[in-house]
Structures are given as structure tokens and as C-alpha cells.
Scaffold this motif. Sequence first.
Motif, PDB file in Angstrom:
ATOM      1  N   SER A  27      28.277  45.881  45.294  1.00 34.76           N
ATOM      2  CA  SER A  27      28.385  44.430  45.371  1.00 34.76           C
ATOM      3  C   SER A  27      29.820  44.048  45.710  1.00 34.76           C
ATOM      4  O   SER A  27      30.777  44.598  45.158  1.00 34.76           O
ATOM      5  CB  SER A  27      27.978  43.810  44.032  1.00 34.76           C
ATOM      6  OG  SER A  27      28.225  42.432  44.066  1.00 34.76           O
ATOM      7  N   THR A  28      29.994  43.087  46.613  1.00 32.13           N
ATOM      8  CA  THR A  28      31.333  42.653  47.015  1.00 32.13           C
ATOM      9  C   THR A  28      31.752  41.357  46.333  1.00 32.13           C
ATOM     10  O   THR A  28      32.810  40.825  46.600  1.00 32.13           O
ATOM     11  CB  THR A  28      31.394  42.437  48.544  1.00 32.13           C
ATOM     12  OG1 THR A  28      30.417  41.485  48.902  1.00 32.13           O
ATOM     13  CG2 THR A  28      31.194  43.741  49.275  1.00 32.13           C
ATOM     14  N   SER A  29      30.935  40.836  45.463  1.00 33.52           N
ATOM     15  CA  SER A  29      31.285  39.575  44.802  1.00 33.52           C
ATOM     16  C   SER A  29      32.275  39.828  43.672  1.00 33.52           C
ATOM     17  O   SER A  29      32.302  40.890  43.066  1.00 33.52           O
ATOM     18  CB  SER A  29      30.030  38.898  44.252  1.00 33.52           C
ATOM     19  OG  SER A  29      29.476  39.707  43.239  1.00 33.52           O
ATOM     20  N   LEU A  30      33.128  38.813  43.415  1.00 37.93           N
ATOM     21  CA  LEU A  30      34.101  38.922  42.335  1.00 37.93           C
ATOM     22  C   LEU A  30      33.423  38.606  41.015  1.00 37.93           C
ATOM     23  O   LEU A  30      32.553  37.746  40.931  1.00 37.93           O
ATOM     24  CB  LEU A  30      35.254  37.936  42.555  1.00 37.93           C
ATOM     25  CG  LEU A  30      36.146  38.211  43.751  1.00 37.93           C
ATOM     26  CD1 LEU A  30      37.139  37.090  43.920  1.00 37.93           C
ATOM     27  CD2 LEU A  30      36.872  39.524  43.558  1.00 37.93           C
ATOM     28  N   SER A  31      33.866  39.273  39.988  1.00 38.41           N
ATOM     29  CA  SER A  31      33.273  39.027  38.679  1.00 38.41           C
ATOM     30  C   SER A  31      34.180  38.117  37.842  1.00 38.41           C
ATOM     31  O   SER A  31      34.215  38.228  36.633  1.00 38.41           O
ATOM     32  CB  SER A  31      33.043  40.359  37.961  1.00 38.41           C
ATOM     33  OG  SER A  31      34.280  40.999  37.779  1.00 38.41           O
ATOM     34  N   MET A  32      34.949  37.239  38.491  1.00 33.57           N
ATOM     35  CA  MET A  32      35.807  36.308  37.763  1.00 33.57           C
ATOM     36  C   MET A  32      35.756  34.951  38.462  1.00 33.57           C
ATOM     37  O   MET A  32      35.377  34.856  39.619  1.00 33.57           O
ATOM     38  CB  MET A  32      37.239  36.837  37.689  1.00 33.57           C
ATOM     39  CG  MET A  32      37.925  37.023  39.023  1.00 33.57           C
ATOM     40  SD  MET A  32      39.618  37.545  38.875  1.00 33.57           S
ATOM     41  CE  MET A  32      39.468  39.289  38.750  1.00 33.57           C
ATOM     42  N   ASP A  33      36.162  33.909  37.738  1.00 31.20           N
ATOM     43  CA  ASP A  33      36.141  32.577  38.338  1.00 31.20           C
ATOM     44  C   ASP A  33      37.379  32.378  39.221  1.00 31.20           C
ATOM     45  O   ASP A  33      38.282  33.196  39.260  1.00 31.20           O
ATOM     46  CB  ASP A  33      36.054  31.513  37.245  1.00 31.20           C
ATOM     47  CG  ASP A  33      37.248  31.533  36.313  1.00 31.20           C
ATOM     48  OD1 ASP A  33      37.968  32.551  36.299  1.00 31.20           O
ATOM     49  OD2 ASP A  33      37.475  30.529  35.616  1.00 31.20           O
ATOM     50  N   ARG A  34      37.404  31.256  39.923  1.00 27.79           N
ATOM     51  CA  ARG A  34      38.497  30.996  40.862  1.00 27.79           C
ATOM     52  C   ARG A  34      39.856  30.896  40.174  1.00 27.79           C
ATOM     53  O   ARG A  34      40.853  31.353  40.703  1.00 27.79           O
ATOM     54  CB  ARG A  34      38.232  29.698  41.629  1.00 27.79           C
ATOM     55  CG  ARG A  34      37.240  29.889  42.745  1.00 27.79           C
ATOM     56  CD  ARG A  34      37.105  28.633  43.530  1.00 27.79           C
ATOM     57  NE  ARG A  34      36.196  27.755  42.790  1.00 27.79           N
ATOM     58  CZ  ARG A  34      36.001  26.481  43.038  1.00 27.79           C
ATOM     59  NH1 ARG A  34      36.630  25.905  44.004  1.00 27.79           N
ATOM     60  NH2 ARG A  34      35.154  25.772  42.331  1.00 27.79           N
ATOM     61  N   ARG A  35      39.902  30.272  39.016  1.00 31.60           N
ATOM     62  CA  ARG A  35      41.175  30.089  38.312  1.00 31.60           C
ATOM     63  C   ARG A  35      41.780  31.439  37.936  1.00 31.60           C
ATOM     64  O   ARG A  35      42.976  31.672  38.117  1.00 31.60           O
ATOM     65  CB  ARG A  35      40.951  29.242  37.065  1.00 31.60           C
ATOM     66  CG  ARG A  35      42.233  28.792  36.435  1.00 31.60           C
ATOM     67  CD  ARG A  35      41.974  27.805  35.352  1.00 31.60           C
ATOM     68  NE  ARG A  35      41.418  26.586  35.928  1.00 31.60           N
ATOM     69  CZ  ARG A  35      40.890  25.604  35.225  1.00 31.60           C
ATOM     70  NH1 ARG A  35      40.838  25.694  33.915  1.00 31.60           N
ATOM     71  NH2 ARG A  35      40.418  24.538  35.804  1.00 31.60           N
ATOM     72  N   ALA A  36      40.979  32.353  37.433  1.00 31.01           N
ATOM     73  CA  ALA A  36      41.475  33.677  37.063  1.00 31.01           C
ATOM     74  C   ALA A  36      41.889  34.475  38.305  1.00 31.01           C
ATOM     75  O   ALA A  36      42.886  35.197  38.283  1.00 31.01           O
ATOM     76  CB  ALA A  36      40.411  34.432  36.273  1.00 31.01           C
ATOM     77  N   ALA A  37      41.129  34.316  39.396  1.00 31.42           N
ATOM     78  CA  ALA A  37      41.459  35.022  40.631  1.00 31.42           C
ATOM     79  C   ALA A  37      42.795  34.534  41.187  1.00 31.42           C
ATOM     80  O   ALA A  37      43.634  35.334  41.622  1.00 31.42           O
ATOM     81  CB  ALA A  37      40.357  34.825  41.668  1.00 31.42           C
ATOM     82  N   MET A  38      43.033  33.214  41.184  1.00 25.16           N
ATOM     83  CA  MET A  38      44.296  32.677  41.687  1.00 25.16           C
ATOM     84  C   MET A  38      45.457  33.099  40.800  1.00 25.16           C
ATOM     85  O   MET A  38      46.557  33.366  41.287  1.00 25.16           O
ATOM     86  CB  MET A  38      44.235  31.155  41.797  1.00 25.16           C
ATOM     87  CG  MET A  38      43.319  30.664  42.907  1.00 25.16           C
ATOM     88  SD  MET A  38      43.695  31.391  44.508  1.00 25.16           S
ATOM     89  CE  MET A  38      45.236  30.615  44.864  1.00 25.16           C
ATOM     90  N   GLY A  39      45.234  33.169  39.496  1.00 25.30           N
ATOM     91  CA  GLY A  39      46.281  33.643  38.590  1.00 25.30           C
ATOM     92  C   GLY A  39      46.647  35.079  38.869  1.00 25.30           C
ATOM     93  O   GLY A  39      47.823  35.453  38.847  1.00 25.30           O
TER      94      GLY A  39
END
Length: 182
Positions: A27-39
Motif C-alpha cells: 500500500s502506498t497510502s500514508l498512515s498519518m494525517d496531514r498535520r503529522a506529515a507536515m510536521g
Amino acid sequence: MKFTAVISTLLVASAAAFAPATTERASTSLSMDRRAAMGAIAAAGVVALPQMASADGAISKATVQRSRYNYGSRIMDLKDAVAAGDFGAVAAEKNAFILFNSGAYPGAKNKGKKAAAIAGTNAIFAAIRSKDKGALKSAFDAYVNENGIASLAASVDSTKGQGYSTDFDYRVRTKQAAIYVR
């Protein structure tokens, strides 16, 4: 014939090595929300960037000496203009006073001396604004005495000596810059 067989074998082997697996796809989807990814991206960016340059004004004895010599000599060259009451000549060299004050008294430990030098500069330019020759002369003399600005030798004769040796010397491109050349 042998050469083409070797090439075709190598091509098939390399194609097989880089072919995608036919079993389960990851799977290529991220397992975190956008805020955590940007951090996480911002933190990685801060770590990856080199340390930012911190300009401290390069406080050293050489830079203070260069400032005192270069701008102090420009200020002392105004002595005749001050005696004659030439307000325009003194006003034209305003930057020499500003650069002398900032270069001769760098850092926090010279804060009081720098403030006194700025007050002396303000007194000189207040006399220029009021067109008072006597106040200009007294303010200029006080500024020169308080800051230890002295007249320097007029020029160096290159046949009798050398005024500087490298382009990093503080006397380069001044009237004391002379290099002895045979």
C-alpha cells in the motif's frame, strides 16, 4: 552469434531483476494525517539544512583597526573644512562618522563608548543644521579627542619603504598604500 546470445541473456536477467513482484502489492497510502506529515517534513527540512550563517560583525582587532584607520582618516581630513566652516563638506562625509562609530566600537562591551560617539556625531550634525560654525568646531574637536582620532602620515614614499604587503591590509587604496617594487 555468441555475442548476441550473451547480450540477450543479460537483458532478460536484468529485466527479471527489475520486474515488479506479482504477489501482493504494498500500500502506498500514508498512515498519518496531514498535520503529522507536515510536521515530519518540516523537522526533516530543519535537520537537512546546513547551519544558518550567523554574522557577528567579525569582531577582531584587525577589523577595529581597519575601521579606525579608514574612517578616522576620512574624519581627520575634514579638519580644514571644519575650521573654514564648510558645512557641506562635513555633511558629505556623514557615512564616515556612521561607519567609524559602528566599526570602532563593536559588540556589547563597547556599548557605552559607541553611544558616546553617536552623541558626538549628533552634536556635529546639530551644529550643521543650525549653521553654527563655533558649535561645529567645538563638537568636532570634542569628537576627535574623545574617540582618539589622530592625524596620520600624509603618504608613504615607495622608494623609501613599503606601506602594505597584501590586499587584506587596512592601508590598501589609501594614501599610505605604497609597495616597493624594484
